[in-house]
Design a protein around this motif. Sequence first.
Motif, PDB file in Angstrom:
ATOM      1  N   GLY A   6      21.345  86.484  79.396  1.00 12.85           N
ATOM      2  CA  GLY A   6      19.918  86.731  79.288  1.00 12.85           C
ATOM      3  C   GLY A   6      19.108  85.462  79.466  1.00 12.85           C
ATOM      4  N   ARG A   7      19.598  84.363  78.889  1.00 14.44           N
ATOM      5  CA  ARG A   7      18.905  83.074  79.057  1.00 14.44           C
ATOM      6  C   ARG A   7      18.849  82.675  80.525  1.00 14.44           C
ATOM      7  NH1 ARG A   7      19.669  77.514  79.376  1.00 14.44           N
ATOM      8  NH2 ARG A   7      18.225  76.284  78.082  1.00 14.44           N
ATOM      9  N   GLU A   8      19.952  82.845  81.226  1.00 13.64           N
ATOM     10  CA  GLU A   8      19.978  82.498  82.646  1.00 13.64           C
ATOM     11  C   GLU A   8      18.953  83.310  83.424  1.00 13.64           C
ATOM     12  OE1 GLU A   8      23.959  82.925  84.009  1.00 13.64           O
ATOM     13  OE2 GLU A   8      24.724  81.196  82.890  1.00 13.64           O
ATOM     14  N   ALA A   9      18.833  84.597  83.096  1.00 10.83           N
ATOM     15  CA  ALA A   9      17.862  85.451  83.785  1.00 10.83           C
ATOM     16  C   ALA A   9      16.437  85.041  83.449  1.00 10.83           C
ATOM     17  CB  ALA A   9      18.103  86.916  83.411  1.00 10.83           C
ATOM     18  N   LEU A  10      16.185  84.724  82.186  1.00 10.40           N
ATOM     19  CA  LEU A  10      14.829  84.383  81.745  1.00 10.40           C
ATOM     20  C   LEU A  10      14.388  83.007  82.225  1.00 10.40           C
ATOM     21  CD1 LEU A  10      15.036  85.798  78.122  1.00 10.40           C
ATOM     22  CD2 LEU A  10      13.629  86.711  79.989  1.00 10.40           C
ATOM     23  N   LEU A  11      15.337  82.184  82.647  1.00 11.09           N
ATOM     24  CA  LEU A  11      15.018  80.861  83.190  1.00 11.09           C
ATOM     25  C   LEU A  11      15.409  80.769  84.666  1.00 11.09           C
ATOM     26  CD1 LEU A  11      16.166  78.563  80.221  1.00 11.09           C
ATOM     27  CD2 LEU A  11      13.868  79.407  80.722  1.00 11.09           C
ATOM     28  N   GLY A  12      15.416  81.910  85.336  1.00 12.99           N
ATOM     29  CA  GLY A  12      15.906  81.983  86.699  1.00 12.99           C
ATOM     30  C   GLY A  12      14.975  81.360  87.725  1.00 12.99           C
TER      31      GLY A  12
ATOM     32  N   VAL B 227      12.688  92.199  71.110  1.00 16.13           N
ATOM     33  CA  VAL B 227      11.989  92.610  72.341  1.00 16.13           C
ATOM     34  C   VAL B 227      13.076  93.142  73.272  1.00 16.13           C
ATOM     35  CG1 VAL B 227      10.436  91.903  74.200  1.00 16.13           C
ATOM     36  CG2 VAL B 227      10.321  90.759  71.967  1.00 16.13           C
ATOM     37  N   PRO B 228      13.253  94.448  73.355  1.00 19.49           N
ATOM     38  CA  PRO B 228      14.435  94.997  74.019  1.00 19.49           C
ATOM     39  C   PRO B 228      14.435  94.902  75.534  1.00 19.49           C
ATOM     40  CG  PRO B 228      12.990  96.758  73.290  1.00 19.49           C
ATOM     41  CD  PRO B 228      12.423  95.482  72.730  1.00 19.49           C
ATOM     42  N   ASP B 229      13.281  94.707  76.171  1.00 19.41           N
ATOM     43  CA  ASP B 229      13.205  94.817  77.627  1.00 19.41           C
ATOM     44  C   ASP B 229      12.246  93.768  78.188  1.00 19.41           C
ATOM     45  OD1 ASP B 229      14.016  96.021  79.994  1.00 19.41           O
ATOM     46  OD2 ASP B 229      12.285  97.350  80.056  1.00 19.41           O
ATOM     47  N   LEU B 230      12.516  92.490  77.910  1.00 16.51           N
ATOM     48  CA  LEU B 230      11.637  91.414  78.355  1.00 16.51           C
ATOM     49  C   LEU B 230      11.899  91.107  79.824  1.00 16.51           C
ATOM     50  CD1 LEU B 230       9.541  89.228  77.694  1.00 16.51           C
ATOM     51  CD2 LEU B 230      11.432  87.748  76.973  1.00 16.51           C
TER      52      LEU B 230
ATOM     53  N   THR C 142      12.208  88.780  85.818  1.00 15.51           N
ATOM     54  CA  THR C 142      13.651  88.964  85.941  1.00 15.51           C
ATOM     55  C   THR C 142      13.936  90.199  86.789  1.00 15.51           C
ATOM     56  OG1 THR C 142      13.740  90.309  83.934  1.00 15.51           O
ATOM     57  CG2 THR C 142      14.006  87.930  83.670  1.00 15.51           C
ATOM     58  N   GLU C 143      15.154  90.298  87.316  1.00 13.23           N
ATOM     59  CA  GLU C 143      15.512  91.472  88.114  1.00 13.23           C
ATOM     60  C   GLU C 143      15.558  92.725  87.255  1.00 13.23           C
ATOM     61  OE1 GLU C 143      19.045  90.904  90.350  1.00 13.23           O
ATOM     62  OE2 GLU C 143      18.256  89.229  91.526  1.00 13.23           O
ATOM     63  N   ALA C 144      15.926  92.585  86.017  1.00 15.12           N
ATOM     64  CA  ALA C 144      15.964  93.704  85.068  1.00 15.12           C
ATOM     65  C   ALA C 144      15.533  93.189  83.703  1.00 15.12           C
ATOM     66  CB  ALA C 144      17.374  94.300  84.993  1.00 15.12           C
ATOM     67  N   GLY C 145      15.089  94.085  82.858  1.00 13.30           N
ATOM     68  CA  GLY C 145      14.667  93.694  81.524  1.00 13.30           C
ATOM     69  C   GLY C 145      15.809  93.073  80.735  1.00 13.30           C
ATOM     70  N   VAL C 146      15.474  92.112  79.889  1.00  8.18           N
ATOM     71  CA  VAL C 146      16.466  91.367  79.109  1.00  8.18           C
ATOM     72  C   VAL C 146      16.213  91.601  77.624  1.00  8.18           C
ATOM     73  CG1 VAL C 146      17.264  89.045  78.508  1.00  8.18           C
ATOM     74  CG2 VAL C 146      16.715  89.597  80.885  1.00  8.18           C
ATOM     75  N   ALA C 147      17.283  91.841  76.879  1.00  9.62           N
ATOM     76  CA  ALA C 147      17.167  91.968  75.429  1.00  9.62           C
ATOM     77  C   ALA C 147      17.004  90.585  74.818  1.00  9.62           C
ATOM     78  CB  ALA C 147      18.394  92.661  74.858  1.00  9.62           C
ATOM     79  N   ALA C 148      15.970  90.421  73.999  1.00  5.83           N
ATOM     80  CA  ALA C 148      15.689  89.109  73.399  1.00  5.83           C
ATOM     81  C   ALA C 148      15.120  89.300  72.007  1.00  5.83           C
ATOM     82  CB  ALA C 148      14.707  88.331  74.270  1.00  5.83           C
ATOM     83  N   GLU C 149      15.118  88.225  71.237  1.00  9.09           N
ATOM     84  CA  GLU C 149      14.505  88.210  69.911  1.00  9.09           C
ATOM     85  C   GLU C 149      13.584  87.018  69.786  1.00  9.09           C
ATOM     86  OE1 GLU C 149      17.126  91.302  69.383  1.00  9.09           O
ATOM     87  OE2 GLU C 149      17.833  89.304  69.900  1.00  9.09           O
TER      88      GLU C 149
END
Length: 317
Positions: free
Chosen positions: A47-53, A89-92, A68-75
């Motif tokens: 998820g980190r890699e996607a959010l910092l892509g 945040v289930p779909d960031l 991101t290409e798809a939503g990422v689960a995050a807190e």
Amino acid sequence: MSKRSGGGQVRLRQHAQLTPAQPGQVAVTVSVGPHGEAVALWSSTAGREALLGSTLSASGVSFPDSVTEAGVAAEVAIYSPQARNVISVPDLALAHCHVQPLPGGRILLVGARSRRLAEAMENNAVIVDADGRTVRRGTLGDGIGHVHTTRSGKIWVGYFDEGVFGHSNGSPPLGAPGIVRFTSRLVPEWRFPDGEVDPIHDCYALNVTGETAWTTYYSDFPVVRIAKDIVRSWPGGRTAAHALIVDDTRCALIGGYGEHHDRILVGDLDRGHFRRHRLVLPNGRPLPRRTVMIGRGAELHAFVDTTWLRVSLSDLP
């Protein structure tokens, strides 16, 4: 030109260790809220890699992704200094996020980039409630380098050069003033004025204390206060700084280019005399270049990975 004289080392003090919101998570980004609380975004390693892509262009230039290409689960976890609140945040889908608290237990997430889609800019701001549900979306502009909220819910945004000078189909981009203040409904309510002081080409540092904002920016790096929408400027250190802390007219400018990443200039804005020091870790070892440094009021917050360090302007010689 402001006078500068040499000094010694300034040791940061360890404040806390940021623990993951969930076991196995890694930190994506960290910031500081209006009460001096740390605000961290956590996700899985993937998820980190996607959010910092980023995307590599045909010419070999890497551009940060806006989504991101798809939503990422995050807190999002808030620390003061221990974790006291966690919001899932289930779909960031916003990449390269700034994260800030808002009144009522809400959280603001702002992507640094916003692409133009047809006739409008891409939404890059989301407000979620205490249950992680999206309650508002909006656009705060492209090229966002700083986001700070106030206790009353105002949102101060500072833009780097691509946000100030970026493409906008003939009309000035939202970030053209360099600093814009938004309401908690994500509506612009104040813009840095044109012609009163030197224009902002790139907002290097932004400090919001109470409802007052302070900044230093390219090209001549003045120190500027915005209080009750009135702008006042001082020459400052006339050198790059990536964070600043203030108390009345006493000021410290932190960081700089290259080998000056650990520099701190301390002085009085009215007197124009700054003394140079070097920031070091609590054990006296050099400050890593990856350190994230954020000024809030008279407090400097430094994050080395998940270690939270601080120093107050009152502690500086």
